[in-house]
Enzyme design. Structure first.
Site, PDB file in Angstrom:
ATOM      1  CB  ILE A 141      -0.857   0.078   1.104  1.00 23.98           C
ATOM      2  CG1 ILE A 141      -1.842  -1.188   1.143  1.00 23.98           C
ATOM      3  CG2 ILE A 141      -1.714   1.409   1.316  1.00 23.98           C
ATOM      4  CD1 ILE A 141      -2.754  -1.389   2.418  1.00 23.98           C
ATOM      5  CD  GLU A 183       2.152   4.082   4.240  1.00 21.67           C
ATOM      6  OE1 GLU A 183       2.065   3.188   3.249  1.00 21.67           O
ATOM      7  OE2 GLU A 183       2.922   4.380   4.883  1.00 21.67           O
ATOM      8  CG  ASP A 212      -3.188  44.293 -15.649  1.00 26.92           C
ATOM      9  OD1 ASP A 212      -4.146  44.254 -16.720  1.00 26.92           O
ATOM     10  OD2 ASP A 212      -3.684  43.843 -14.629  1.00 26.92           O
ATOM     11  CG  ASP A 230      -5.436  46.303 -11.263  1.00 26.86           C
ATOM     12  OD1 ASP A 230      -6.373  46.221 -12.128  1.00 26.86           O
ATOM     13  OD2 ASP A 230      -4.707  47.013 -11.508  1.00 26.86           O
ATOM     14  CG  ASP A 236       5.712   9.336   5.313  1.00 23.56           C
ATOM     15  OD1 ASP A 236       5.877  10.311   4.648  1.00 23.56           O
ATOM     16  OD2 ASP A 236       4.477   8.820   5.855  1.00 23.56           O
TER      17      ASP A 236
END
Ligand code: ADP
Ligand code: MG
Length: 842
Positions: free
Chosen positions: A277, A279, A321, A577, A678
């Site tokens: 798994i 995970e 812009d 804006d 992990d």
């Protein structure tokens, strides 16, 4: 409430506000729900991985091996802690981000103007609203200056409502919706106002109708969906293999009694399922994305929606812009030309056409220019202001009507095209003016025409500016130089395959001249707003393929521009804006609002808020988006790879008929490895800096999957080599001495752990050598902590009494060296692949 004079309103003190907040609560429609700590823990342990862990420990207890069961439980607690800490940290990060991007409002507190979180408003507060603000609470208008509010969210009426502070307004009783009152949830489209807050939160009119508006749930990001599917697929495969391994194990041990056979079968099945798994995948995503967003926030770029972090890396068109983003928005009057050679006169009318409390940089520069010319504010604004023509994007001009002792004068200014249509100039004069305009704009100056109209009586004042017949005074050229870094940024974007598109309300010649100054490709091709009006969507879609400058556009055009690019398959980032930019910002893949000069509405519609309004920050953000995506991809590949030796060890052992007690990896060891994997990847790979060529590649194809065939092949190849190395060595040792399983296991486990450590380094980059990635992070304490942690941990489990608990035997020095060499070989072969790639690219 009786009307008072404005100066009677002192606002609240901080302590009074606190008191009122306790009484009335926060200014929010639904109180934010906080997940309780227990709820979080429950959330963590309801995941399949933890269910497996718990099953495994229970089995140990049933087997009468409480020692093993207890160790398992310790590991379980360890894993829950790691997950809980990670979740807590991401939650904290995301909440901090949310607070930063929450709406704010200017109020009067302790006699000073302060900006506070809108949620902290209380009845009695004096708040200041201005164009672009979404009114955060209900309250009475105590001062208004051309205050116009769009109340369609309440009334459905699209027409703006003009607000006054006049308490005798006849609408008060006639209508439910009052003109001297502002309502939460409505939008200020023009002007400014001072409001005495009366009702907040659910007590507002908006709150009453909106009781059932619950804040939208956070949807999973595309990546989260993708990995969700992947995890499910792995879980199904794990379930099948669980059954398979269980059955094989059962038949492998006919000499055990039935109960033991069943238990051993379940145990080896559980081991495999745990190894299968992935995970870590969801964890990687949330950690990488939220940490990424956090790091971006520190660099002035506030991500409002997590999925945007992934999308950023795929941006292929960047619409910005001109004013303020590409340029500095620091204007200076450069050139004044008068039609009657009276520049003083032009200067004065120009000044009188500004707001006395100007906040627009252009008007500020105009007023300070007047002051330089000894035309003081007293001269400019000394008269009585009897009418204002507000600036709108459509008219692109504005004016003030001043009454002095002996005269009434309309002072108007705006885009030359528009002002000239209001002036009746003879043709030859018109030509002179137009030449002058062209001359100024081609120097990159913003050109403003100044006109005036003298009136005899107040009755003659025209209703709108378009009804004025002006007398042209002259024209003004203002410089707004491009930001220093923009030239370099444009080059970076071009190399990175990101097209920069300039959008401006200014005229085409000015825009094109600025574009030239910053080396924009195709700077001589321009589409004007008028042309857009005449084009069909299909035509526009065709034209945007090679035009990158849009001039004299109004915000409504932005929507069509984004649509056209998107129809061409581009991933569009767009800045905005103003109030009217909101729809385009929402529609763009990445809507970027300006933190400084942007309106509240545009910020609310945006995916990203640029705190410093700086173009360079956008480019940096795109780069970071690419880096984060890269790292996610590396981490997923790594996790895939490292699971292969674990899963296959669990799968192959029963097939080879290895006694369950002598397995390479017992459930204990699988958990131990998970405990290491992990943090290693979330720490080391999350921190990887961008690769050298990150802004030299084309944008990522948005449809490409996280795991490509090529990536999968690499992971599988790497995984199998590590599997062969660890399992092979273990198997040889086991066959040499069938009774010394702990030694064989120790050497196998050591190889996996060391390989894991090296693998993160090798997989830090697909092209750069591991040593280079390592050097990049060599000053990073956390990376050292994790790496040294693994080695110290390994020493502890091999050479302290812990080894007995973990069913390991200490390795001799030569065995340790051998394990290290095997690990290095089983991982570093990929560096040779990189050498070949390097040669090929040369
Ligand atoms: P930009 O997209 O460059 O910010 P704006 O939409 O602000 O452009 O302005 C567009 C045009 O409107 C300007 O080029 C100018 O001609 C005119 N304009 C803008 N602000 C004012 C003002 N305060 N007074 C008069 N004219 C203005
Ligand atoms: Mg502007």
């Amino acid at each position: 409430m009786s009307k008072q004079k404005i100066q009677d309103y002192q606002g609240l003190t901080t302590s009074k506000a606190k008191e009122l907040q306790e009484q009335f609560g926060k200014n929010e429609l639904v109180a934010e729900k906080k997940e309780s700590f227990l709820h979080k823990i429950f959330h963590v342990i309801s995941e399949p991985m933890f269910v497996l862990l718990i099953v495994a420990s229970i089995i140990y207890f049933i087997l009468g091996e409480p020692k093993d069961g207890a160790i398992m439980l310790v590991f379980v607690v360890g894993m829950i802690s790691i997950e809980a800490i990670q979740e807590w940290k991401t939650d904290k990060t995301l909440n901090a981000l949310k607070d930063l991007s929450a709406p704010h409002i200017k109020v009067l507190r302790d006699g000073e103007e302060k900006i506070i979180n809108s949620a902290d408003l209380v009845p009695g507060d004096i708040m200041f609203i201005a164009e672009g603000v979404k009114v955060p609470a209900d309250g009475a208008v105590i001062k208004a200056s051309t205050l116009c509010v769009d109340e369609s969210s309440l009334t459905g009426e699209a027409e703006g409502v003009w607000k006054t502070s006049d308490g005798n307004n006849k609408n008060i009783n006639a209508d439910y919706w009052r003109n001297d009152y502002c309502y939460a949830g409505t939008l200020v489209t023009q002007g400014t106002g001072t409001i005495l807050v009366d009702k907040i939160g659910a007590g507002t009119e908006y709150g009453k109708i909106g009781q059932n508006i619950v804040s939208a749930p956070e949807n999973p990001t595309p990546l989260q969906k993708q990995t969700g599917k992947l995890v499910k697929l792995c879980a199904v495969i794990a379930a099948v293999l669980f059954a398979f391994v269980g059955v094989v194990t059962y038949f492998n041990i006919p000499d055990h009694n039935f109960r033991d056979r069943i238990i051993e079968s379940i145990l080896s099945g559980v081991t495999l399922a745990m190894a299968m798994i992935p995970e870590e995948f969801p964890v990687i995503l949330t950690v990488f994305l939220s940490m990424g967003a956090w790091r971006l926030a520190k660099k002035q770029s506030l991500v409002r929606k997590l999925p945007s972090v992934e999308t950023l890396g795929a941006v292929s068109v960047l619409c910005v812009d001109k004013t303020g983003t590409i340029t500095m928005n620091k204007m200076t009057v450069r050139d004044i030309w008068s039609i009657e050679s009276d520049t003083k006169k032009v200067t004065q009318i120009m000044g009188m056409g500004c707001k006395s409390d100007a906040y627009d940089p252009m008007e500020k520069s105009m007023i300070s220019y007047c002051e330089e010319q000894k035309i003081t504010k007293d001269i400019l604004f000394g008269g009585q202001l009897i009418k204002e023509y507000a600036f709108t994007d459509e008219t692109k001009m504005m004016g003030n009507v001043w009454k002095n002792s002996d005269s009434i004068v309309v002072a108007a200014k705006g885009s030359p095209e528009r002002i000239l249509t209001l002036c009746k100039l003879p043709d030859y004069e018109k030509k002179i003016v137009e030449d002058k305009i062209r001359e100024m704009s081609s120097q990159g100056l913003r050109v403003i025409a100044i006109g005036q109209m003298l009136l005899d009586s107040e009755e003659d004042i025209p209703d709108t500016i378009n009804d004025c017949s002006l007398q042209l005074c002259g024209i003004v050229g203002l410089a707004d130089p491009p930001r220093e870094s923009v030239k370099e940024d444009i080059e970076t974007c071009t190399k990175a395959g990101v097209r920069v598109v300039m959008i401006t309300g200014d005229n085409g010649i000015t825009a094109s001249s600025i574009a030239k100054q910053i080396n924009m490709p195709n700077c001589d091709k321009i589409i004007t707003g008028d042309e857009i009006n005449k084009m069909s969507d299909n035509e526009l879609q065709e034209r945007v393929k090679d035009v990158s400058i849009f001039s004299r556009v109004v915000p409504e055009h932005k929507m069509r521009i984004v649509k056209a690019f998107k129809a061409n398959g581009e991933i569009v980032a767009m800045t905005g804006d103003g109030v009217n930019d909101a729809p385009a910002l929402k529609y763009a893949d990445i809507g970027i609002a300006m933190g400084k000069r942007g309106s509240e509405v545009s910020r609310e519609a945006a995916d990203l808020i640029l705190l410093d309004d700086n173009f360079s920050t956008i480019v940096d953000t795109i780069k970071d988006g690419r880096r984060i995506y890269d790292n996610i991809r590396k981490a997923v590949g790594y996790v895939f790879t490292i699971h292969i030796p674990i899963a296959f060890a669990a799968l192959l052992a029963p097939i080879l008929g290895i006694n369950p007690a002598s397995l390479l990896l017992l459930p204990l060891h699988v958990v131990l490895l998970e405990l290491v994997i992990d943090p290693t990847c979330s720490v080391v790979l999350e921190r990887q800096p961008a690769e050298g060529d990150i802004m030299k590649r084309a944008p990522r194809n948005p449809n490409e999957k996280l795991i490509t065939a090529k990536g999968l092949f690499k992971s599988v190849a790497q995984g199998f080599v590590i599997f062969g190395a660890s399992f092979g060595t273990y198997f040889v040792f086991l066959n040499n001495n069938i009774d010394n399983a702990p030694l064989a296991r120790a050497i196998g486990l050591t190889i996996i752990l060391l390989s894991n450590l090296l693998l993160v380094q090798v997989n830090s980059s697909d092209s750069e050598f591991a040593i280079k990635s390592f050097i990049k992070l060599k000053t990073d304490k956390v990376m050292w902590l994790v790496s040294l942690g693994t080695i110290i941990g390994l020493m502890l489990i091999l050479y302290t009494p812990l080894n007995n608990f973990l069913k390991l035997a200490p390795l001799s020095f030569s065995q340790l060296i051998m394990a290290s060499i095997i690990s290095i070989a089983s991982v570093f072969w990929y560096e040779i692949v990189k050498v070949f790639k390097y040669i090929k690219n040369k």
